[in-house]
Design a protein around this motif. Structure first.
Motif, PDB file in Angstrom:
ATOM      1  N   TYR A 173     -12.059   8.828  -2.126  1.00  0.00           N
ATOM      2  CA  TYR A 173     -11.515   7.490  -2.345  1.00  0.00           C
ATOM      3  C   TYR A 173     -10.075   7.586  -2.841  1.00  0.00           C
ATOM      4  N   TYR A 174      -9.821   8.483  -3.795  1.00  0.00           N
ATOM      5  CA  TYR A 174      -8.470   8.613  -4.323  1.00  0.00           C
ATOM      6  C   TYR A 174      -7.500   9.086  -3.224  1.00  0.00           C
ATOM      7  N   ILE A 175      -7.943  10.025  -2.402  1.00  0.00           N
ATOM      8  CA  ILE A 175      -7.082  10.522  -1.319  1.00  0.00           C
ATOM      9  C   ILE A 175      -6.708   9.386  -0.382  1.00  0.00           C
ATOM     10  N   ARG A 176      -7.663   8.504  -0.084  1.00  0.00           N
ATOM     11  CA  ARG A 176      -7.367   7.369   0.798  1.00  0.00           C
ATOM     12  C   ARG A 176      -6.319   6.444   0.169  1.00  0.00           C
ATOM     13  N   ILE A 177      -6.401   6.248  -1.150  1.00  0.00           N
ATOM     14  CA  ILE A 177      -5.404   5.401  -1.819  1.00  0.00           C
ATOM     15  C   ILE A 177      -4.021   6.038  -1.696  1.00  0.00           C
ATOM     16  N   GLU A 178      -3.948   7.353  -1.935  1.00  0.00           N
ATOM     17  CA  GLU A 178      -2.654   8.050  -1.864  1.00  0.00           C
ATOM     18  C   GLU A 178      -2.117   8.116  -0.435  1.00  0.00           C
ATOM     19  N   GLN A 179      -2.988   7.944   0.524  1.00  0.00           N
ATOM     20  CA  GLN A 179      -2.553   7.955   1.923  1.00  0.00           C
ATOM     21  C   GLN A 179      -2.425   6.539   2.487  1.00  0.00           C
ATOM     22  N   ALA A 180      -2.506   5.543   1.599  1.00  0.00           N
ATOM     23  CA  ALA A 180      -2.374   4.134   1.994  1.00  0.00           C
ATOM     24  C   ALA A 180      -3.404   3.747   3.050  1.00  0.00           C
ATOM     25  N   VAL A 216     -10.400   0.012 -10.751  1.00  0.00           N
ATOM     26  CA  VAL A 216      -9.866   1.301 -10.298  1.00  0.00           C
ATOM     27  C   VAL A 216      -8.423   1.466 -10.751  1.00  0.00           C
ATOM     28  N   LEU A 217      -7.622   0.414 -10.630  1.00  0.00           N
ATOM     29  CA  LEU A 217      -6.234   0.485 -11.079  1.00  0.00           C
ATOM     30  C   LEU A 217      -6.157   0.756 -12.581  1.00  0.00           C
ATOM     31  N   THR A 218      -7.025   0.109 -13.345  1.00  0.00           N
ATOM     32  CA  THR A 218      -7.063   0.355 -14.790  1.00  0.00           C
ATOM     33  C   THR A 218      -7.414   1.810 -15.087  1.00  0.00           C
ATOM     34  N   ALA A 219      -8.385   2.329 -14.360  1.00  0.00           N
ATOM     35  CA  ALA A 219      -8.809   3.719 -14.569  1.00  0.00           C
ATOM     36  C   ALA A 219      -7.694   4.695 -14.197  1.00  0.00           C
ATOM     37  N   LEU A 220      -6.972   4.418 -13.121  1.00  0.00           N
ATOM     38  CA  LEU A 220      -5.876   5.299 -12.706  1.00  0.00           C
ATOM     39  C   LEU A 220      -4.731   5.259 -13.724  1.00  0.00           C
ATOM     40  N   ALA A 221      -4.428   4.080 -14.232  1.00  0.00           N
ATOM     41  CA  ALA A 221      -3.367   3.963 -15.232  1.00  0.00           C
ATOM     42  C   ALA A 221      -3.730   4.743 -16.490  1.00  0.00           C
ATOM     43  N   ARG A 222      -4.989   4.654 -16.890  1.00  0.00           N
ATOM     44  CA  ARG A 222      -5.441   5.400 -18.071  1.00  0.00           C
ATOM     45  C   ARG A 222      -5.443   6.893 -17.809  1.00  0.00           C
ATOM     46  N   ALA A 223      -5.922   7.298 -16.636  1.00  0.00           N
ATOM     47  CA  ALA A 223      -6.009   8.729 -16.314  1.00  0.00           C
ATOM     48  C   ALA A 223      -4.633   9.387 -16.283  1.00  0.00           C
ATOM     49  N   MET A 224      -3.629   8.646 -15.794  1.00  0.00           N
ATOM     50  CA  MET A 224      -2.283   9.214 -15.681  1.00  0.00           C
ATOM     51  C   MET A 224      -1.398   8.874 -16.866  1.00  0.00           C
ATOM     52  N   MET A 225      -2.004   8.314 -17.911  1.00  0.00           N
ATOM     53  CA  MET A 225      -1.282   8.048 -19.165  1.00  0.00           C
ATOM     54  C   MET A 225      -0.022   7.226 -18.918  1.00  0.00           C
ATOM     55  N   MET A 226      -0.149   6.168 -18.125  1.00  0.00           N
ATOM     56  CA  MET A 226       1.014   5.351 -17.777  1.00  0.00           C
ATOM     57  C   MET A 226       1.458   4.494 -18.944  1.00  0.00           C
ATOM     58  N   THR A 227       2.765   4.247 -19.006  1.00  0.00           N
ATOM     59  CA  THR A 227       3.296   3.299 -19.972  1.00  0.00           C
ATOM     60  C   THR A 227       2.920   1.882 -19.545  1.00  0.00           C
ATOM     61  N   ARG A 238       0.813  -1.209   0.000  1.00  0.00           N
ATOM     62  CA  ARG A 238       0.000   0.000   0.000  1.00  0.00           C
ATOM     63  C   ARG A 238       0.854   1.269   0.000  1.00  0.00           C
ATOM     64  N   ASN A 239       1.942   1.258   0.762  1.00  0.00           N
ATOM     65  CA  ASN A 239       2.794   2.449   0.838  1.00  0.00           C
ATOM     66  C   ASN A 239       3.494   2.722  -0.490  1.00  0.00           C
ATOM     67  N   ALA A 240       4.006   1.656  -1.121  1.00  0.00           N
ATOM     68  CA  ALA A 240       4.668   1.826  -2.417  1.00  0.00           C
ATOM     69  C   ALA A 240       3.669   2.291  -3.473  1.00  0.00           C
ATOM     70  N   LEU A 241       2.443   1.755  -3.424  1.00  0.00           N
ATOM     71  CA  LEU A 241       1.403   2.176  -4.352  1.00  0.00           C
ATOM     72  C   LEU A 241       1.101   3.663  -4.176  1.00  0.00           C
ATOM     73  N   ALA A 242       0.947   4.090  -2.940  1.00  0.00           N
ATOM     74  CA  ALA A 242       0.637   5.491  -2.658  1.00  0.00           C
ATOM     75  C   ALA A 242       1.743   6.421  -3.152  1.00  0.00           C
ATOM     76  N   GLU A 243       2.985   6.050  -2.855  1.00  0.00           N
ATOM     77  CA  GLU A 243       4.119   6.883  -3.270  1.00  0.00           C
ATOM     78  C   GLU A 243       4.224   6.942  -4.792  1.00  0.00           C
ATOM     79  N   PHE A 244       3.995   5.820  -5.444  1.00  0.00           N
ATOM     80  CA  PHE A 244       4.057   5.776  -6.904  1.00  0.00           C
ATOM     81  C   PHE A 244       3.004   6.689  -7.521  1.00  0.00           C
ATOM     82  N   LEU A 245       1.784   6.623  -7.019  1.00  0.00           N
ATOM     83  CA  LEU A 245       0.722   7.487  -7.539  1.00  0.00           C
ATOM     84  C   LEU A 245       1.056   8.959  -7.334  1.00  0.00           C
ATOM     85  N   ARG A 246       1.613   9.296  -6.185  1.00  0.00           N
ATOM     86  CA  ARG A 246       1.972  10.702  -5.931  1.00  0.00           C
ATOM     87  C   ARG A 246       3.031  11.188  -6.916  1.00  0.00           C
ATOM     88  N   THR A 247       4.035  10.356  -7.146  1.00  0.00           N
ATOM     89  CA  THR A 247       5.091  10.796  -8.069  1.00  0.00           C
ATOM     90  C   THR A 247       4.570  10.911  -9.494  1.00  0.00           C
TER      91      THR A 247
END
Length: 277
Positions: free
Chosen positions: A51-58, A67-78, A4-13
């Motif tokens: 909901y998104y804030i809770r994810i970023e705060q682990a 949700v992960l698919t939507a976040l990857a699309r929203a942030m234009m991830m490779t 959860r912590n690595a996920l949160a940090e990754f989304l923030r960056t």
């Protein structure tokens, strides 16, 4: 297992590295910090800001695959970033439907400028592009339909009593190719074209069936090749395999030792420069 912590940090960056204009939002003039705001990410992903804030705060529940698919699309991830996102979220990365057959323009330029025979194949060994120097070895495929340009099908189309099928070098080459094809079969589960190719060869090529049933798995690497060509004579070279990033394609380049007769043959072929196919 989710981190959860690595996920949160990754989304923030990722969020901080994006500009609003990157995702079609106005930049505005009252932004104190670079990057997207949390509410903008939530809006783009179609989830609530809380909901998104809770994810970023682990905190809170583990995000679903949707949700992960939507976040990857929203942030234009490779593709690599998306796979990492899924793993940190405790999910298997999404499968890819089939091998990528769009050859990057930069790869086509490389084919055109190489002084050696070279061609590009996808993960199922469909030949996608080639240069003029490769034509004496693979033929001029312009008039050949794409579905008939498969190297594995060609290699196992010989009769079972063909002399070359008893040569150790040939057998090792075939085994490594089949082992690499099994890697692709696992990477693209359910892909109909790949499944049809394997089913066809299991029924028509006993050597393929025996190698396939050994369940060897190996990513294709370089190997030495000696060919007694009807027009060029005997040529010996290293068949180097270069993996094309983000496509799962391979550029296969014939590399001759400098000063050898094969190097001279390749130089003569290169003088017939033409656009890659």
């Amino acid at each position: 297992m989710a981190d959860r912590n690595a996920l949160a940090e990754f989304l923030r960056t990722r969020r901080n590295r994006l500009r609003p204009s990157d995702v079609g939002l106005p930049d505005g003039s009252n932004r104190r910090l670079p990057g997207l705001r949390r509410q903008e990410v939530a809006q783009l992903a179609g989830i609530s800001v809380d909901y998104y804030i809770r994810i970023e705060q682990a905190r809170g529940a583990k995000p679903s695959r949707q949700v992960l698919t939507a976040l990857a699309r929203a942030m234009m991830m490779t593709a690599d970033e998306r796979d990492y996102l899924f793993r940190m979220g405790g999910e298997h990365p999404p499968t890819v439907a089939g091998p990528d057959r769009t050859v990057p323009r930069s790869v086509r330029i490389m084919l055109d400028t190489l002084g050696s025979p070279a061609y590009v194949v996808d993960a199922s060994y469909e030949i996608l592009a080639w240069n003029r120097s490769a034509i004496p070895f693979i033929g001029d495929l312009d008039a050949t339909p794409q579905h008939e340009r498969n190297m594995v099908r060609w290699m196992f189309s010989q009769p079972t009593d063909h002399p070359r099928l008893s040569e150790p070098d040939t057998l090792n080459f075939l085994r490594s190719t089949v082992a690499d094809l099994r890697v692709a079969y696992a990477r693209y589960p359910g892909n109909p074209e790949l499944a049809r190719l394997i089913t066809e060869l299991l029924g028509t090529a006993p050597h393929f069936a025996a190698m396939w049933n050994s369940h060897d798995v190996e990513v294709r690497r370089a190997h030495h090749k000696r060919i007694d060509h009807p027009d060029l004579g005997v040529v010996e070279f290293e068949c180097q395999v270069l993996h094309v990033a983000d496509t799962d394609q391979r550029m296969i380049v014939y590399c001759a030792t400098p000063g050898t007769r094969t190097a001279e043959v390749f130089r003569d072929l290169a003088s017939l420069t033409a656009e890659p196919r």
